[in-house]
Design an enzyme around this catalytic site. Sequence first.
Site, mmCIF file in Angstrom:
data_model
loop_
_atom_site.group_PDB
_atom_site.id
_atom_site.type_symbol
_atom_site.label_atom_id
_atom_site.label_comp_id
_atom_site.label_asym_id
_atom_site.label_seq_id
_atom_site.Cartn_x
_atom_site.Cartn_y
_atom_site.Cartn_z
ATOM 1 C CG HIS A 1 34.307 -6.685 -43.833
ATOM 2 N ND1 HIS A 1 34.761 -5.499 -44.299
ATOM 3 C CD2 HIS A 1 33.660 -7.305 -44.828
ATOM 4 C CE1 HIS A 1 34.225 -5.147 -45.385
ATOM 5 N NE2 HIS A 1 33.798 -6.285 -45.811
ATOM 6 C CG HIS B 1 36.163 -9.760 -52.952
ATOM 7 N ND1 HIS B 1 35.273 -9.403 -52.304
ATOM 8 C CD2 HIS B 1 36.365 -9.140 -54.158
ATOM 9 C CE1 HIS B 1 34.758 -8.191 -52.812
ATOM 10 N NE2 HIS B 1 35.480 -7.711 -53.786
ATOM 11 C CG ASP C 1 30.834 -14.006 -48.359
ATOM 12 O OD1 ASP C 1 29.998 -14.114 -49.268
ATOM 13 O OD2 ASP C 1 31.785 -13.358 -48.569
HETATM 14 N N1 CMC Z 1 40.180 -16.563 -39.294
HETATM 15 C C1 CMC Z 1 41.034 -16.284 -38.416
HETATM 16 N N2 CMC Z 1 41.501 -15.137 -38.107
HETATM 17 C C2 CMC Z 1 41.636 -14.195 -38.900
HETATM 18 C C3 CMC Z 1 40.284 -14.128 -39.835
HETATM 19 C C4 CMC Z 1 39.614 -15.267 -40.011
HETATM 20 N N3 CMC Z 1 38.493 -15.346 -40.744
HETATM 21 N N4 CMC Z 1 40.309 -12.875 -40.389
HETATM 22 C C5 CMC Z 1 41.378 -12.278 -39.842
HETATM 23 N N5 CMC Z 1 41.918 -12.900 -38.782
HETATM 24 C C6 CMC Z 1 42.990 -12.560 -38.092
HETATM 25 C C7 CMC Z 1 44.284 -12.375 -38.898
HETATM 26 O O1 CMC Z 1 44.929 -13.597 -38.781
HETATM 27 C C8 CMC Z 1 45.098 -11.213 -38.045
HETATM 28 O O2 CMC Z 1 45.528 -11.737 -36.887
HETATM 29 P P1 CMC Z 1 46.985 -11.453 -36.389
HETATM 30 O O3 CMC Z 1 46.674 -9.608 -35.995
HETATM 31 O O4 CMC Z 1 47.021 -12.201 -35.099
HETATM 32 O O5 CMC Z 1 47.964 -11.638 -37.521
HETATM 33 C C9 CMC Z 1 43.880 -10.342 -37.592
HETATM 34 O O6 CMC Z 1 42.788 -11.283 -37.533
HETATM 35 C C10 CMC Z 1 43.862 -9.324 -38.501
HETATM 36 O O7 CMC Z 1 43.174 -9.898 -39.938
HETATM 37 P P2 CMC Z 1 43.779 -9.279 -41.253
HETATM 38 O O8 CMC Z 1 44.210 -10.392 -42.517
HETATM 39 O O9 CMC Z 1 44.936 -8.315 -41.242
HETATM 40 O O10 CMC Z 1 42.587 -8.532 -41.850
HETATM 41 P P3 CMC Z 1 42.513 -8.040 -43.345
HETATM 42 O O11 CMC Z 1 41.720 -6.686 -43.155
HETATM 43 O O12 CMC Z 1 43.620 -7.692 -43.899
HETATM 44 O O13 CMC Z 1 41.470 -9.082 -43.795
HETATM 45 C C11 CMC Z 1 39.709 -10.354 -44.454
HETATM 46 C C12 CMC Z 1 40.013 -9.098 -43.945
HETATM 47 C C13 CMC Z 1 38.394 -10.394 -44.818
HETATM 48 C C14 CMC Z 1 40.428 -10.697 -45.928
HETATM 49 C C15 CMC Z 1 39.786 -11.386 -43.545
HETATM 50 O O14 CMC Z 1 39.322 -11.257 -42.199
HETATM 51 C C16 CMC Z 1 39.683 -12.912 -43.863
HETATM 52 O O15 CMC Z 1 40.608 -13.369 -44.551
HETATM 53 N N6 CMC Z 1 38.615 -13.293 -43.621
HETATM 54 C C17 CMC Z 1 38.004 -14.745 -44.181
HETATM 55 C C18 CMC Z 1 37.754 -14.672 -45.456
HETATM 56 C C19 CMC Z 1 36.254 -13.994 -45.863
HETATM 57 O O16 CMC Z 1 35.339 -14.363 -44.933
HETATM 58 N N7 CMC Z 1 36.036 -13.038 -46.739
HETATM 59 C C20 CMC Z 1 34.839 -12.391 -46.984
HETATM 60 C C21 CMC Z 1 34.949 -10.858 -46.788
HETATM 61 S S1 CMC Z 1 33.235 -10.221 -46.586
HETATM 62 C C22 CMC Z 1 32.470 -10.207 -48.304
HETATM 63 C C23 CMC Z 1 33.463 -9.338 -49.202
HETATM 64 O O17 CMC Z 1 33.835 -8.115 -49.152
HETATM 65 O O18 CMC Z 1 33.873 -10.006 -50.344
#
Ligand code: CMC
Length: 428
Positions: free
Chosen positions: A306, A267, A362
């Site tokens: 996201h 986050h 971010d």
């Molecule tokens: N790098 C590589 N792969 C990713 C990433 C990433 N940053 N984000 C998602 N994926 C992949 C994930 O492995 C999954 O792949 P598969 O379907 O093969 O298993 C797919 O994309 C869907 O991801 P998810 O984890 O199910 O998506 P989510 O909606 O649960 O997570 C997230 C959203 C923001 C937590 C995630 O994209 C992430 O961890 N990003 C990196 C951390 C980040 O930048 N966070 C800041 C968010 S914006 C500011 C805020 O709101 O705080």
Amino acid sequence: MPETLTITDNRTGRQYEVPVHDGTIKATDLRQIKVTADEFGMMTYDPAFMNTAACRSRITFIDGDKGILEYRGYPIEQLAEQSDFLETAYLILFGELPTRPQYEAWTKDVMLHTMLHTNLSKLMEGFRHDAHPMGMFISTVGALSTFYPDAKTIFSQESRRLQTLRLIAKVPSIAAYAFRHSIGRPFNLPDNDLSYAGNFLNMLFRMTEPKFTPDPVLERALEVLFILHADHEQNCSTSTMRAIGSSHADPYSSLAGAAAALYGPLHGGANEAVLRMLTEIGSMSNIPGFIKRVKAGEGRLMGFGHRVYKSYDPRAKIIKRMADLVFEVTGKNPLLEMALELERIALEDDYFVSRKLYPNVDFYSGLIYQAMGFPVDMFPVLFAIPRTAGWIAQWEEMLNDPDQKIVRPRQIYIGARTRNYVPKEKRK
Ligand code: CMC
């Protein structure tokens, strides 16, 4: 004709008409679906609230597919271009842009509350020299509830307004004190002649000069970054604010919990994680290997992806454009080239394209913060300052919403059922 959803229960052959409002059904309407009269009734299973609306809100609108973000109906691009943080905070909190007299009174009222009680600064002095500023921020905001016990009267509008002023005014002061503590310099008192962002820069960076003059480009950049981070509807920290607030805890305790939720690297801690990631990658030649490891599931490309945005985060677009202005003053952040290259590769790579992973807020914000002289561990604190406006607005909306009650999700129990206690000496 009212919209309904017809559900046929194959277990019993019965049919149910469930009302549809705003494209949703009420989860409790499913409880009538039962096989026998004495059972609990149908529930939904939705870990991480992937498909559950927990409230009706008038504050922030996001269209994740189109990359649209609006506060109270005003597009983020227009606010970032023309507004300042305190005006945007007013809009988020009270629903309308202030008239000029309202704006002047609001700004004056906020700036009157920027001072911290001496005992609060003594409390902050007690942290270890290397304490993470976000840990200091969370603890000190929590401690505010002991300084202002009147905040417990959460159903008094007058009290809520006072706590709102205190919180918006004091979070930059707490953040600045955390920063000064970590670099071993004395705390700077606020200068209320300056703007909200200008005063924050003064509390952070003033040395021996009697009057601090903020650089106008950096002051404006900070205002814009604050506007972009002011609210983002039902994210993890905001949901935490609402959940804690739903037990009728005071706003300081609720906000300390929200800030704790923001701290995590998935986050608001992501901006810090991006910088650490870029530093670890180290050079352009290491980027292909890094991308390969991310695609193999060994770590994530921080600052990408996201839950809601499935296109370019509109905040990231604005920040990326603003970075050039800031770098003209501060000099270019050497990590920028690597960030641009990572983005270029990711936007062409099928792994990221097929999962709709784009830069989020971010990805570039940390590069600006670093160029402005902030250490990496201050980044989540810089996110928490403006988000305070959003957290309070969402808390207030929750308290005034007759549909809301104490948050209490259900579970599907999958553990052992009733068994008899065995004394220790008889256990195998
Ligand atoms: N790098 C590589 N792969 C990713 C990433 C990433 N940053 N984000 C998602 N994926 C992949 C994930 O492995 C999954 O792949 P598969 O379907 O093969 O298993 C797919 O994309 C869907 O991801 P998810 O984890 O199910 O998506 P989510 O909606 O649960 O997570 C997230 C959203 C923001 C937590 C995630 O994209 C992430 O961890 N990003 C990196 C951390 C980040 O930048 N966070 C800041 C968010 S914006 C500011 C805020 O709101 O705080």
